[in-house]
Design an enzyme around this catalytic site. Structure first.
Site, PDB file in Angstrom:
ATOM      1  N   ASP A   1       0.844  -1.196   0.000  1.00  0.00           N
ATOM      2  CA  ASP A   1       0.000   0.000   0.000  1.00  0.00           C
ATOM      3  C   ASP A   1       0.877   1.243   0.000  1.00  0.00           C
ATOM      4  OD1 ASP A   1       0.896   0.256   2.582  1.00  0.00           O
ATOM      5  OD2 ASP A   1      -1.055  -0.041   3.521  1.00  0.00           O
ATOM      6  N   ILE A   2       0.239   2.385  -0.265  1.00  0.00           N
ATOM      7  CA  ILE A   2       0.974   3.659  -0.406  1.00  0.00           C
ATOM      8  C   ILE A   2       1.249   4.212   0.996  1.00  0.00           C
ATOM      9  CG2 ILE A   2       0.865   5.992  -1.345  1.00  0.00           C
ATOM     10  CD1 ILE A   2      -1.143   4.886  -3.412  1.00  0.00           C
TER      11      ILE A   2
ATOM     12  N   ASN B   1      -3.843  12.639   0.826  1.00  0.00           N
ATOM     13  CA  ASN B   1      -5.174  13.164   0.536  1.00  0.00           C
ATOM     14  C   ASN B   1      -5.422  14.480   1.261  1.00  0.00           C
ATOM     15  OD1 ASN B   1      -6.235  11.348  -1.309  1.00  0.00           O
ATOM     16  ND2 ASN B   1      -6.931   9.911   0.267  1.00  0.00           N
TER      17      ASN B   1
ATOM     18  N   HIS C   1      -8.700  14.884  -2.381  1.00  0.00           N
ATOM     19  CA  HIS C   1      -9.077  13.527  -2.797  1.00  0.00           C
ATOM     20  C   HIS C   1      -9.019  13.332  -4.307  1.00  0.00           C
ATOM     21  CE1 HIS C   1     -10.258  11.893   1.100  1.00  0.00           C
ATOM     22  NE2 HIS C   1     -10.747  13.104   1.394  1.00  0.00           N
TER      23      HIS C   1
ATOM     24  N   ASP D   1      -7.056  10.370  -5.942  1.00  0.00           N
ATOM     25  CA  ASP D   1      -7.565   9.395  -6.912  1.00  0.00           C
ATOM     26  C   ASP D   1      -6.644   9.278  -8.110  1.00  0.00           C
ATOM     27  OD1 ASP D   1      -9.724   8.976  -5.287  1.00  0.00           O
ATOM     28  OD2 ASP D   1     -11.127  10.194  -6.470  1.00  0.00           O
TER      29      ASP D   1
ATOM     30  N   GLU E   1      -5.970   2.195  -0.465  1.00  0.00           N
ATOM     31  CA  GLU E   1      -4.677   2.397  -1.136  1.00  0.00           C
ATOM     32  C   GLU E   1      -3.855   1.124  -1.171  1.00  0.00           C
ATOM     33  OE1 GLU E   1      -3.951   3.503   3.228  1.00  0.00           O
ATOM     34  OE2 GLU E   1      -5.578   3.546   1.776  1.00  0.00           O
TER      35      GLU E   1
END
Length: 508
Positions: free
Chosen positions: A373-374, A381, A386, A390, A418
């Site tokens: 995951d990030i 964000n 957001h 995205d 994420e």
């Protein structure tokens, strides 16, 4: 005398032919209408009088003939009414033709008595042939009694009795069987006439249905050649009738459908019925979809089989089905696709992992799961919004997907939020580590800014790797838990790192 008796018998038999022609449409049976029985009774009565007119003169007042056979045939085939009517007419004719005298009255009485006896015996339950023989014997007996009463000369009486009995029995035998032949002949002719009429009516109905049907109706011989084509051919496949006559169906079937249509045609010949859907080349050169029902018909005349095919154009329906199928396939793909990133979603991940797990159990090969995951994506964000978040997810997903697309065995999915996952069947932990480093390097190359990250000024990934050789004892969730634990370990080690977990359940 013998010659005269033979002539009388010949006249009797010849008359049957004439009567058969006159009343061929009104055959005589015990079940025939009353009018028919009266017609035949009248004719047999006239026949009896004709036989008397050509009778043998024994003496001045006595004659001999075969008139009783007319009553026999009338009673045998028509029953009581025509038998009695024939007897009455013969009795009347005996007096009218030969005057009122003892011999005529006796002969008339004998005829009436014969008619009454024949009418009563015509209903006994024995075969018709045996019944005819029995009635003939009774007639001979009654006639013989009359001869005995009327003939004084013993020598003449002996000759008359012998000749009359022999000719009556033989003539009666031939007369009966000839009349049976006449009746049967006209029955066959009548039946044939009715069959021809029914056939014509059937052909007319078939032609009417075929000519006005919107479906194309064709008939083929056993070589699949056209021998009949209905007018709908012009509207459905744009051919004129003569253009197809004598040609084989195979000449117009799409090459990919020829083998299938041949099998359906053979099935119709062997089993009687078949159905087929195929592409047919029209006179315009394009192909249309045709749906056909095949039915074989056996022709007893020459022992051949014909196949009748009822066909309709279903191109519009086929196109609609094709569009519906494409729409269903699209919906199916969309149901497995993540709407934001365009890669596979969690549902597809679960189903693919189950499938690959089952394959690995069978092949005893390893399966590697990479989850990542990030790092600090929530802060990303909060910092960039957001929408930008995205776009960041889309960029990362697209970059890794492009990298993984070179190997169709890999399944890359968005696991949630994420977090992403990569299913790699038949991959060892060492090979999985190489893939993980490639993924990490790919994201670094993107250089997506992340000023609020605590470990770098660009977006980074934390990666967890797990490898197992599955068995039927464990479930895929065990591999997910191992990969998730390895991912958690990477986060606790400061993020932007790769951690691994390797377990062979076969070694437990």
């Amino acid at each position: 005398m013998l010659k005269d008796f033979v002539s009388n018998a010949t006249l009797l038999i010849a008359s049957f032919s004439i009567m058969g022609v006159l009343f061929k449409d009104k055959p005589l049976y015990t079940s025939s209408p009353l009018s028919t029985k009266l017609y035949w009774g009248l004719c047999f009565g006239i026949l009896g009088n004709v036989l008397m007119a050509f009778s043998i003169q024994i003496n001045s007042s006595t004659i001999a003939d075969l008139r009783h056979l007319a009553i026999v045939i009338a009673a045998i085939f028509g029953g009581y009414i025509p038998g009695l009517l024939t007897a009455i007419l013969i009795a009347a004719g005996r007096i009218i033709l030969f005057g009122i005298n003892e011999s005529s009255v006796l002969g008339a009485f004998g005829a009436i008595l014969t008619g009454i006896l024949y009418g009563g015996l015509s209903n006994i339950n024995i075969s018709r042939t045996l019944k005819a023989f029995l009635l003939n014997l009774i007639g001979v007996f009654i006639t013989s009694i009359i001869f005995i009463i009327r003939i004084d000369n013993s020598h003449v009486l002996q000759n008359v009795l012998i000749m009359h009995s022999i000719i009556s029995l033989i003539g009666g035998f031939f007369a009966y069987h000839f009349f049976v032949f006449v009746v049967n002949s006209y029955e066959v002719q009548s039946q044939l006439k009715q069959n021809v009429k029914k056939l014509k009516e059937t052909e007319e109905r078939f032609r009417l249905l075929a000519e006005y049907s919107s479906d194309m109706i064709t008939m083929h011989n056993e070589k699949a050649e056209y021998i009949y084509i209905s007018p709908a051919v012009k509207e459905i496949i744009h051919f004129e009738y003569p253009e197809l006559l004598g040609k084989r169906m195979d000449d117009f079937i799409h090459p990919e459908d020829i083998e299938y249509t041949k099998k359906m045609f053979e099935k119709a010949l062997l089993r009687g019925v078949a159905e087929s859907t195929y592409r047919y080349r029209t006179n315009m050169g394009d192909y249309v979809w045709i749906e056909s029902t095949l039915k074989s018909v056996h022709f007893e005349e020459d022992g051949s089989k014909k196949v009748i095919i009822v066909s309709r154009n279903i191109t519009d329906r086929k196109l609609t089905e094709q569009k519906l199928q494409e729409a269903n396939e699209l919906l199916n793909r969309l149901s497995y696709m993540d709407g934001l990133t365009g890669i596979a979603n969690r549902r597809y991940f679960d189903e693919t992992l189950d499938k690959e797990w089952a394959n690995s159990v069978t092949t005893h090969s390893p399966i590697t799961l990479i989850m990542f995951d990030i790092d600090y994506f929530k802060k990303y964000n909060d910092t960039y919004g957001h929408l930008t978040g995205d776009f960041c997810l889309q960029s990362i997903a697209q970059a890794i997907n492009n990298q993984m697309s070179v190997n169709s065995h890999y399944t890359f999915c968005r696991y949630g939020g994420e977090e992403f996952a990569l299913i790699s069947p038949s991959i060892t932990i060492e090979e999985g580590m190489k893939i993980a480093y490639q993924i990490q390097e790919t994201i670094k190359i993107l250089k997506i800014p992340h000023i609020n990250s605590k470990i770098a000024d660009i977006v980074t990934l934390s990666i967890g790797i797990a490898t197992m050789v599955p068995t039927s004892i464990e479930k895929p969730q065990a591999l997910i838990q191992m990969a998730d634990s390895a991912l958690y370990l990477s986060k606790t080690k400061g993020r932007n790192t790769i951690s691994s977990s390797h377990l062979s359940l076969e070694g437990l």
